[in-house]
Design an enzyme around this catalytic site. Structure first.
Site, PDB file in Angstrom:
ATOM      1  N   GLU A 233       0.971  -1.340   0.122  1.00  0.00           N
ATOM      2  CA  GLU A 233      -0.006   0.167  -0.094  1.00  0.00           C
ATOM      3  C   GLU A 233       0.972   1.340   0.034  1.00  0.00           C
ATOM      4  O   GLU A 233       2.021   1.258   0.466  1.00  0.00           O
ATOM      5  CB  GLU A 233      -0.862  -0.094   1.346  1.00  0.00           C
ATOM      6  CG  GLU A 233      -0.263  -0.019   2.341  1.00  0.00           C
ATOM      7  CD  GLU A 233      -1.090  -0.308   3.721  1.00  0.00           C
ATOM      8  OE1 GLU A 233      -1.666  -1.181   3.999  1.00  0.00           O
ATOM      9  OE2 GLU A 233      -1.707   0.979   4.292  1.00  0.00           O
TER      10      GLU A 233
ATOM     11  N   CYS B  41       3.765   8.582   0.268  1.00  0.00           N
ATOM     12  CA  CYS B  41       4.163   7.572   1.256  1.00  0.00           C
ATOM     13  C   CYS B  41       4.355   6.219   0.872  1.00  0.00           C
ATOM     14  O   CYS B  41       3.515   5.747   0.160  1.00  0.00           O
ATOM     15  CB  CYS B  41       3.401   7.785   2.647  1.00  0.00           C
ATOM     16  SG  CYS B  41       3.768   6.519   3.661  1.00  0.00           S
TER      17      CYS B  41
ATOM     18  N   CYS C  26       6.846  -6.392   7.511  1.00  0.00           N
ATOM     19  CA  CYS C  26       7.946  -5.956   8.114  1.00  0.00           C
ATOM     20  C   CYS C  26       8.284  -7.079   9.155  1.00  0.00           C
ATOM     21  O   CYS C  26       7.601  -7.741   9.883  1.00  0.00           O
ATOM     22  CB  CYS C  26       7.534  -4.521   8.700  1.00  0.00           C
ATOM     23  SG  CYS C  26       8.704  -3.739   9.459  1.00  0.00           S
TER      24      CYS C  26
ATOM     25  N   CYS D   9       7.381  -3.790  15.871  1.00  0.00           N
ATOM     26  CA  CYS D   9       7.280  -2.751  16.717  1.00  0.00           C
ATOM     27  C   CYS D   9       5.620  -2.869  17.337  1.00  0.00           C
ATOM     28  O   CYS D   9       4.752  -3.231  16.389  1.00  0.00           O
ATOM     29  CB  CYS D   9       7.028  -1.340  15.767  1.00  0.00           C
ATOM     30  SG  CYS D   9       8.738  -0.968  15.451  1.00  0.00           S
TER      31      CYS D   9
ATOM     32  N   CYS E   1       2.261  -1.205  15.708  1.00  0.00           N
ATOM     33  CA  CYS E   1       2.291  -1.140  14.221  1.00  0.00           C
ATOM     34  C   CYS E   1       1.493  -2.207  13.497  1.00  0.00           C
ATOM     35  O   CYS E   1       1.841  -3.334  13.800  1.00  0.00           O
ATOM     36  CB  CYS E   1       3.668  -1.061  13.666  1.00  0.00           C
ATOM     37  SG  CYS E   1       3.732  -0.783  11.846  1.00  0.00           S
TER      38      CYS E   1
ATOM     39  N   GLY F 291       7.371  -1.500   6.165  1.00  0.00           N
ATOM     40  CA  GLY F 291       8.791  -1.916   5.926  1.00  0.00           C
ATOM     41  C   GLY F 291      10.181  -1.171   6.476  1.00  0.00           C
ATOM     42  O   GLY F 291       9.673  -0.046   6.817  1.00  0.00           O
TER      43      GLY F 291
ATOM     44  N   SER G 273      12.569   7.201   6.694  1.00  0.00           N
ATOM     45  CA  SER G 273      12.243   6.870   8.212  1.00  0.00           C
ATOM     46  C   SER G 273      12.845   5.443   8.358  1.00  0.00           C
ATOM     47  O   SER G 273      12.598   4.346   7.681  1.00  0.00           O
ATOM     48  CB  SER G 273      10.657   7.034   8.178  1.00  0.00           C
ATOM     49  OG  SER G 273      10.491   6.647   9.460  1.00  0.00           O
TER      50      SER G 273
ATOM     51  N   SER H 102      12.448   6.906  13.997  1.00  0.00           N
ATOM     52  CA  SER H 102      11.211   6.258  15.013  1.00  0.00           C
ATOM     53  C   SER H 102      11.544   6.197  16.360  1.00  0.00           C
ATOM     54  O   SER H 102      12.101   4.894  16.581  1.00  0.00           O
ATOM     55  CB  SER H 102      10.505   5.256  14.299  1.00  0.00           C
ATOM     56  OG  SER H 102      10.153   5.743  12.998  1.00  0.00           O
TER      57      SER H 102
ATOM     58  N   HIS I 243      10.095   7.159  19.642  1.00  0.00           N
ATOM     59  CA  HIS I 243       9.137   6.772  20.110  1.00  0.00           C
ATOM     60  C   HIS I 243       9.204   6.546  21.732  1.00  0.00           C
ATOM     61  O   HIS I 243       8.265   6.443  22.372  1.00  0.00           O
ATOM     62  CB  HIS I 243       8.468   5.464  19.604  1.00  0.00           C
ATOM     63  CG  HIS I 243       8.201   5.577  18.370  1.00  0.00           C
ATOM     64  ND1 HIS I 243       7.556   6.630  17.641  1.00  0.00           N
ATOM     65  CD2 HIS I 243       8.076   4.696  17.195  1.00  0.00           C
ATOM     66  CE1 HIS I 243       7.501   6.398  16.450  1.00  0.00           C
ATOM     67  NE2 HIS I 243       7.698   5.327  15.971  1.00  0.00           N
TER      68      HIS I 243
ATOM     69  N   CYS J 263       0.263   2.906   8.934  1.00  0.00           N
ATOM     70  CA  CYS J 263       1.063   1.919   8.079  1.00  0.00           C
ATOM     71  C   CYS J 263       0.613   0.554   8.327  1.00  0.00           C
ATOM     72  O   CYS J 263       0.266  -0.144   9.279  1.00  0.00           O
ATOM     73  CB  CYS J 263       2.253   1.815   9.212  1.00  0.00           C
ATOM     74  SG  CYS J 263       3.748   2.650   8.330  1.00  0.00           S
TER      75      CYS J 263
HETATM   76  N1  SAH Z   1      10.325   1.101   9.509  1.00  0.00           N
HETATM   77  C1  SAH Z   1      10.502   2.608   9.286  1.00  0.00           C
HETATM   78  C2  SAH Z   1       9.498   3.208   8.221  1.00  0.00           C
HETATM   79  C3  SAH Z   1       8.065   2.783   8.416  1.00  0.00           C
HETATM   80  S1  SAH Z   1       7.161   3.034   9.780  1.00  0.00           S
HETATM   81  C4  SAH Z   1      10.465   3.412  10.527  1.00  0.00           C
HETATM   82  O1  SAH Z   1      10.070   2.482  11.797  1.00  0.00           O
HETATM   83  O2  SAH Z   1      10.484   4.290  10.779  1.00  0.00           O
HETATM   84  C5  SAH Z   1       6.633   4.828   9.551  1.00  0.00           C
HETATM   85  C6  SAH Z   1       6.247   5.430  10.803  1.00  0.00           C
HETATM   86  O3  SAH Z   1       5.038   5.321  11.259  1.00  0.00           O
HETATM   87  C7  SAH Z   1       7.077   5.373  11.930  1.00  0.00           C
HETATM   88  O4  SAH Z   1       7.521   6.203  12.544  1.00  0.00           O
HETATM   89  C8  SAH Z   1       6.207   4.396  12.543  1.00  0.00           C
HETATM   90  O5  SAH Z   1       6.795   4.132  14.003  1.00  0.00           O
HETATM   91  C9  SAH Z   1       5.082   4.848  12.481  1.00  0.00           C
HETATM   92  N2  SAH Z   1       3.803   4.105  12.922  1.00  0.00           N
HETATM   93  C10 SAH Z   1       3.618   2.804  12.582  1.00  0.00           C
HETATM   94  N3  SAH Z   1       2.463   2.274  13.266  1.00  0.00           N
HETATM   95  C11 SAH Z   1       1.745   3.438  13.727  1.00  0.00           C
HETATM   96  C12 SAH Z   1       0.332   3.789  14.359  1.00  0.00           C
HETATM   97  N4  SAH Z   1      -0.344   2.717  14.565  1.00  0.00           N
HETATM   98  N5  SAH Z   1       0.226   4.991  14.642  1.00  0.00           N
HETATM   99  C13 SAH Z   1       0.998   5.969  14.393  1.00  0.00           C
HETATM  100  N6  SAH Z   1       2.323   5.824  13.645  1.00  0.00           N
HETATM  101  C14 SAH Z   1       2.770   4.532  13.275  1.00  0.00           C
END
Ligand code: SAH
Length: 346
Positions: free
Chosen positions: A92, A105, A112, A116, A119, A159, A191, A214, A216, A333
């Site tokens: 997507e 995006c 992935c 996390c 996610c 990813g 990212s 990222s 967090h 994501c």
């Molecule tokens: N793997 C890379 C890129 C993909 S995730 C990374 O971790 O940066 C892109 C961004 O979306 C990251 O900052 C991730 O933490 C965030 N993300 C993932 N799930 C999310 C959610 N449920 N709500 C808000 N942001 C989210």
């Protein structure tokens, strides 16, 4: 014999291919231009001679990923696209409209492996990495679909881009290539959740994109839980790599910080974040969590978000709260892909 996908080649590779089939070098440039005008049918490449067109039709093709679903937000101009890949996998991408232009995006992998905690992309694990052309084609097919040039690209879809390093770099160069997308590196963001050795490597590439981390969580025990790669490369190691990246590229790093109610949004977390980032050439992007059905986390309420933001601001850490886009269309994501897979699998 399998036909060769010319879209998978950069201009050098295409030039080698064209010379190999006994044609003049400049033909490669012509074909390359057509590809990024979105043309996939050799017959439509009007400046190629007939005999070359028939040769190409025999031996090659121009790959495309196919839009199988488009969902438009009713609240803003955000759209989500589901793409079918040649091997049947689904990915997507999201298109967003900002005052400064259209941004896409892009996903870098199918699924992935990072795990996390909040996610959706990671729930089914990693299926495979995308090839450079499959990343580029997300942008190209969206441009065709909306009949507009894309000005910004963020590699923030499903990813972990830095675990698909070689193809990522090839993709970034195609985005930047004046004969292809002609997008300035400054308008591209990558990212990562913190693949430290690859941050050092990226710093040496001389590709002045924006790096987004990222983060967090400001404490290792909490980050171990939310972003498990932290067990391999902890916060200290990550921030050291970031400092090296800034020193090498003179580029400001953007730290993403999702706000999850009662988990990482306390005053203590905000203050620790300040102490980690003080003096760094950076920017913090606070993102109210986009709740994912399969996960228990909830987003912080507006008051908690404001408090967190104020603590950073009072301490001179540049901070913005990300405007929420496409919340009504599963824009977090991997959410749309997941709901689609569930629908077809029943
Ligand atoms: N793997 C890379 C890129 C993909 S995730 C990374 O971790 O940066 C892109 C961004 O979306 C990251 O900052 C991730 O933490 C965030 N993300 C993932 N799930 C999310 C959610 N449920 N709500 C808000 N942001 C989210």
């Amino acid at each position: 014999m399998d036909k060769k996908n010319l879209k998978a080649m950069d201009l050098n590779e295409l030039t080698d291919y064209i010379k190999n089939i006994g044609e003049k070098e400049f033909r490669a440039k012509q074909i390359f231009r057509w590809i990024y005008k979105g043309v996939s049918n050799f017959e439509m490449m009007s400046d190629l001679p007939k005999n070359l067109i028939s040769k190409l039709k025999e031996d090659a093709y121009i790959g495309e990923i196919k839009i199988i679903k488009r969902v438009d937000s009713k609240k803003d101009n955000t759209s989500k696209f589901l793409f079918l890949l040649e091997d049947g996998n689904i990915i997507e991408s999201v298109k967003m409209e900002y005052s400064y232009g259209t941004s896409v995006c892009v996903s870098s992998q199918v699924g992935c492996a990072m795990g996390c905690a909040f996610c959706a992309s990671t729930i089914g694990g990693l299926v495979r990495s995308l090839e450079a052309w499959e990343m580029a084609d997300q942008v190209l097919q969206i441009e065709k679909q909306i009949n507009k040039k894309v000005g910004h690209v963020v590699v923030m879809g499903s990813g972990e881009p830095l675990l698909n390093y070689r193809e990522l770099i090839k993709f970034l160069k195609i985005l930047n290539d004046p004969l292809a997308f002609n997008i300035s590196y400054r308008k591209i963001t990558v990212s990562t959740c913190g693949v430290v050795p690859k941050i050092y490597k990226l710093a040496e590439e001389n590709i002045p994109i924006t790096l987004s981390i990222s983060l967090h969580a400001p404490f290792d025990d909490l980050r171990d839980e939310l972003v498990p790669i932290n067990k391999k490369y902890n916060i200290t190691q990550l921030l050291e790599a970031c400092k090296f990246y800034i020193m090498k590229t003179k580029r400001r790093i953007s730290f993403e910080y999702i706000l999850i109610s009662g988990v990482n949004d306390s005053e203590r977390c905000a203050k620790k974040l300040v102490s980690l980032l003080k003096g760094m050439l950076c920017h913090v992007n606070l993102i109210p969590l986009n709740p994912v059905k399969e996960k228990l986390y909830e987003r912080s309420d507006p008051r908690e978000i404001k408090r967190f933001e104020n603590i950073l601001r009072e301490n001179n850490i540049p901070v913005t709260v990300r405007a929420e886009m496409g919340a009504d269309i599963d824009a977090a994501c991997g959410q749309l892909r997941r709901s689609f897979l569930k629908e077809v699998e029943g």
